[in-house]
Motif scaffolding. Structure first.
Motif, PDB file in Angstrom:
ATOM      1  N   LEU A 170      67.530  48.572-107.220  1.00 41.64           N
ATOM      2  CA  LEU A 170      66.530  48.027-106.312  1.00 41.64           C
ATOM      3  C   LEU A 170      65.222  48.809-106.409  1.00 41.64           C
ATOM      4  O   LEU A 170      64.129  48.249-106.300  1.00 41.64           O
ATOM      5  CB  LEU A 170      67.048  48.034-104.877  1.00 41.64           C
ATOM      6  N   LEU A 171      65.334  50.109-106.632  1.00 41.85           N
ATOM      7  CA  LEU A 171      64.144  50.922-106.825  1.00 41.85           C
ATOM      8  C   LEU A 171      63.469  50.559-108.144  1.00 41.85           C
ATOM      9  O   LEU A 171      62.239  50.483-108.240  1.00 41.85           O
ATOM     10  CB  LEU A 171      64.510  52.406-106.805  1.00 41.85           C
ATOM     11  N   ASP A 172      64.293  50.315-109.173  1.00 39.47           N
ATOM     12  CA  ASP A 172      63.746  49.919-110.466  1.00 39.47           C
ATOM     13  C   ASP A 172      62.999  48.598-110.359  1.00 39.47           C
ATOM     14  O   ASP A 172      61.971  48.392-111.011  1.00 39.47           O
ATOM     15  CB  ASP A 172      64.872  49.784-111.500  1.00 39.47           C
ATOM     16  N   LEU A 173      63.523  47.679-109.530  1.00 41.24           N
ATOM     17  CA  LEU A 173      62.872  46.387-109.346  1.00 41.24           C
ATOM     18  C   LEU A 173      61.490  46.565-108.727  1.00 41.24           C
ATOM     19  O   LEU A 173      60.506  45.957-109.175  1.00 41.24           O
ATOM     20  CB  LEU A 173      63.736  45.492-108.464  1.00 41.24           C
ATOM     21  N   ALA A 174      61.385  47.398-107.704  1.00 42.12           N
ATOM     22  CA  ALA A 174      60.097  47.649-107.065  1.00 42.12           C
ATOM     23  C   ALA A 174      59.116  48.291-108.040  1.00 42.12           C
ATOM     24  O   ALA A 174      57.926  47.938-108.071  1.00 42.12           O
ATOM     25  CB  ALA A 174      60.282  48.540-105.839  1.00 42.12           C
ATOM     26  N   GLU A 175      59.618  49.213-108.847  1.00 35.83           N
ATOM     27  CA  GLU A 175      58.768  49.881-109.831  1.00 35.83           C
ATOM     28  C   GLU A 175      58.285  48.881-110.882  1.00 35.83           C
ATOM     29  O   GLU A 175      57.109  48.882-111.268  1.00 35.83           O
ATOM     30  CB  GLU A 175      59.544  51.012-110.501  1.00 35.83           C
ATOM     31  N   MET A 176      59.174  48.015-111.331  1.00 34.31           N
ATOM     32  CA  MET A 176      58.822  47.006-112.328  1.00 34.31           C
ATOM     33  C   MET A 176      57.713  46.097-111.802  1.00 34.31           C
ATOM     34  O   MET A 176      56.736  45.816-112.494  1.00 34.31           O
ATOM     35  CB  MET A 176      60.049  46.173-112.695  1.00 34.31           C
ATOM     36  N   GLU A 177      57.860  45.638-110.561  1.00 37.70           N
ATOM     37  CA  GLU A 177      56.856  44.748-109.972  1.00 37.70           C
ATOM     38  C   GLU A 177      55.518  45.463-109.810  1.00 37.70           C
ATOM     39  O   GLU A 177      54.457  44.880-110.052  1.00 37.70           O
ATOM     40  CB  GLU A 177      57.355  44.241-108.617  1.00 37.70           C
ATOM     41  N   HIS A 178      55.565  46.736-109.406  1.00 31.79           N
ATOM     42  CA  HIS A 178      54.347  47.499-109.179  1.00 31.79           C
ATOM     43  C   HIS A 178      53.512  47.627-110.445  1.00 31.79           C
ATOM     44  O   HIS A 178      52.276  47.549-110.397  1.00 31.79           O
ATOM     45  CB  HIS A 178      54.703  48.890-108.643  1.00 31.79           C
ATOM     46  N   HIS A 179      54.164  47.824-111.577  1.00 29.43           N
ATOM     47  CA  HIS A 179      53.452  48.070-112.830  1.00 29.43           C
ATOM     48  C   HIS A 179      53.231  46.809-113.662  1.00 29.43           C
ATOM     49  O   HIS A 179      52.560  46.873-114.691  1.00 29.43           O
ATOM     50  CB  HIS A 179      54.218  49.101-113.665  1.00 29.43           C
ATOM     51  N   ALA A 180      53.772  45.690-113.240  1.00 31.43           N
ATOM     52  CA  ALA A 180      53.635  44.459-114.020  1.00 31.43           C
ATOM     53  C   ALA A 180      52.179  43.993-114.055  1.00 31.43           C
ATOM     54  O   ALA A 180      51.409  44.206-113.122  1.00 31.43           O
ATOM     55  CB  ALA A 180      54.513  43.364-113.431  1.00 31.43           C
ATOM     56  N   VAL A 181      51.827  43.328-115.149  1.00 28.02           N
ATOM     57  CA  VAL A 181      50.517  42.696-115.268  1.00 28.02           C
ATOM     58  C   VAL A 181      50.546  41.338-114.576  1.00 28.02           C
ATOM     59  O   VAL A 181      49.573  40.905-113.971  1.00 28.02           O
ATOM     60  CB  VAL A 181      50.128  42.555-116.752  1.00 28.02           C
ATOM     61  N   SER A 182      51.672  40.655-114.682  1.00 28.33           N
ATOM     62  CA  SER A 182      51.906  39.403-113.959  1.00 28.33           C
ATOM     63  C   SER A 182      53.415  39.230-113.843  1.00 28.33           C
ATOM     64  O   SER A 182      54.182  39.881-114.555  1.00 28.33           O
ATOM     65  CB  SER A 182      51.278  38.201-114.679  1.00 28.33           C
ATOM     66  N   LEU A 183      53.820  38.339-112.941  1.00 26.90           N
ATOM     67  CA  LEU A 183      55.244  38.147-112.684  1.00 26.90           C
ATOM     68  C   LEU A 183      55.538  36.661-112.562  1.00 26.90           C
ATOM     69  O   LEU A 183      54.809  35.922-111.898  1.00 26.90           O
ATOM     70  CB  LEU A 183      55.648  38.864-111.394  1.00 26.90           C
ATOM     71  N   ARG A 184      56.634  36.248-113.222  1.00 20.36           N
ATOM     72  CA  ARG A 184      57.094  34.862-113.122  1.00 20.36           C
ATOM     73  C   ARG A 184      58.572  34.891-112.765  1.00 20.36           C
ATOM     74  O   ARG A 184      59.355  35.572-113.421  1.00 20.36           O
ATOM     75  CB  ARG A 184      56.872  34.144-114.450  1.00 20.36           C
ATOM     76  N   ARG A 212      61.394  52.761-115.767  1.00 16.07           N
ATOM     77  CA  ARG A 212      60.152  52.800-116.555  1.00 16.07           C
ATOM     78  C   ARG A 212      60.139  53.986-117.499  1.00 16.07           C
ATOM     79  O   ARG A 212      59.741  53.871-118.658  1.00 16.07           O
ATOM     80  CB  ARG A 212      58.966  52.843-115.595  1.00 16.07           C
ATOM     81  N   ARG A 213      60.600  55.151-117.026  1.00 18.85           N
ATOM     82  CA  ARG A 213      60.633  56.310-117.910  1.00 18.85           C
ATOM     83  C   ARG A 213      61.779  56.198-118.916  1.00 18.85           C
ATOM     84  O   ARG A 213      61.661  56.675-120.048  1.00 18.85           O
ATOM     85  CB  ARG A 213      60.722  57.593-117.087  1.00 18.85           C
ATOM     86  N   ARG A 214      62.877  55.592-118.513  1.00 14.54           N
ATOM     87  CA  ARG A 214      63.951  55.376-119.485  1.00 14.54           C
ATOM     88  C   ARG A 214      63.472  54.470-120.620  1.00 14.54           C
ATOM     89  O   ARG A 214      63.912  54.611-121.757  1.00 14.54           O
ATOM     90  CB  ARG A 214      65.178  54.760-118.801  1.00 14.54           C
TER      91      ARG A 214
END
Length: 283
Positions: free
Chosen positions: A99-113, A10-12
């Protein structure tokens, strides 16, 4: 500014988007540095995320680049201002960074498909199903590594049950539902878990049946995370070589179209639930 160690995806992304804004403005890093009263090296380090960047600096750079997309500027500034470490950071020494990036992405997402052909999506897996999958990873994982991955996967699922649960749509091929990873009882429990999952108003499961007339897919598991603005959407592909991250505009559009086509050939949610019930009875 001190160098930043192991920045999150996310910061990258902040540095990536600032570079894109500069390039769209037709400015070189040297030209930007002269305007800002700093060095070309500092601009390059910000874009490469070797140094952190403040929300104020993000807004200043966006102004220099003539960016008029205020929602994007606000979103990038908010990302730069974040200081809270996510729960996934406790796994930084135990799991691959992706795997950490995946968790971070899901946490901050507005929605996920998401779309899966062979596996049940991770956010919908039972611990027993996940354990059966991790036992087959090549090269083989040691027992404690398997348990770390299961723990991490289950904690990721909290995004579906938090106070503001993540809107989640899973497109799953019937092949994934028929795979009996871990044996009959584990498979049956996994299917029952899916039936329970769709009782939540934020969770939708749509199944692509074997008797469908077409099958649009890239062959990889796809996680499409919608950001607070569309320019900050992210795709993660689950490939044989690990997780691949995609954030370029043209590629994002491609995967939106792929997922749209997959949804068109999938059964409606009610029909999908009926099919899952039938598969439970068949096991």
């Amino acid at each position: 500014m001190a160098p930043r160690s192991a920045p999150s995806a996310r910061r990258r992304r902040i540095g990536v988007e600032l570079r894109r804004l500069r390039e769209r403005a037709g400015m070189t890093a040297a030209e930007c540095a002269r305007t800002l009263g700093t060095t070309q090296a500092q601009i390059s380090n910000i874009e490469a995320n070797r140094f952190g960047v403040s929300a104020e600096r993000v807004r200043t750079l966006a102004h220099i680049y003539g960016c008029t997309d205020q929602p994007l500027v606000d979103a990038l500034a908010d990302m730069a201002a974040e200081r809270i470490r996510g729960w996934w950071e406790e796994y930084r020494e135990a799991l691959p960074p992706r795997l950490l990036d995946l968790a971070e992405m899901e946490h901050h997402a507005v929605s996920l498909r998401v779309a899966q052909v062979i596996n049940i999506p991770g956010l919908l897996q039972t611990p027993e199903h996940a354990r059966a999958l991790f036992r087959e990873v090549v090269p083989a994982l040691r027992p404690h590594e398997i348990e770390y991955r299961i723990s991490h996967r289950i904690k990721r699922q909290a995004v579906l049950h938090r106070d503001r649960p993540l809107p989640y749509t899973a497109i799953i091929h019937e092949a994934a539902l028929r795979m009996q990873f871990g044996g009959r009882e584990v498979a049956k429990a996994q299917l029952r878990h899916l039936v329970q999952a769709v009782e939540a108003p934020n969770v939708t499961i749509r199944v692509i049946p074997f008797d469908g007339t077409s099958f649009p897919t890239t062959g990889h598991g796809v996680d499409y995370a919608h950001g607070s603005v569309s320019a900050l959407d992210t795709v993660q592909l689950d490939t044989a070589h690990g997780i691949e991250v995609i954030d370029a505009g043209g590629q994002l559009e491609k995967y939106r179209l792929v997922l749209d086509r997959m949804e068109k050939v999938a059964l409606a949610p009610n029909a999908s639930r009926t099919l899952i019930h039938r598969l439970i009875a068949d096991i």
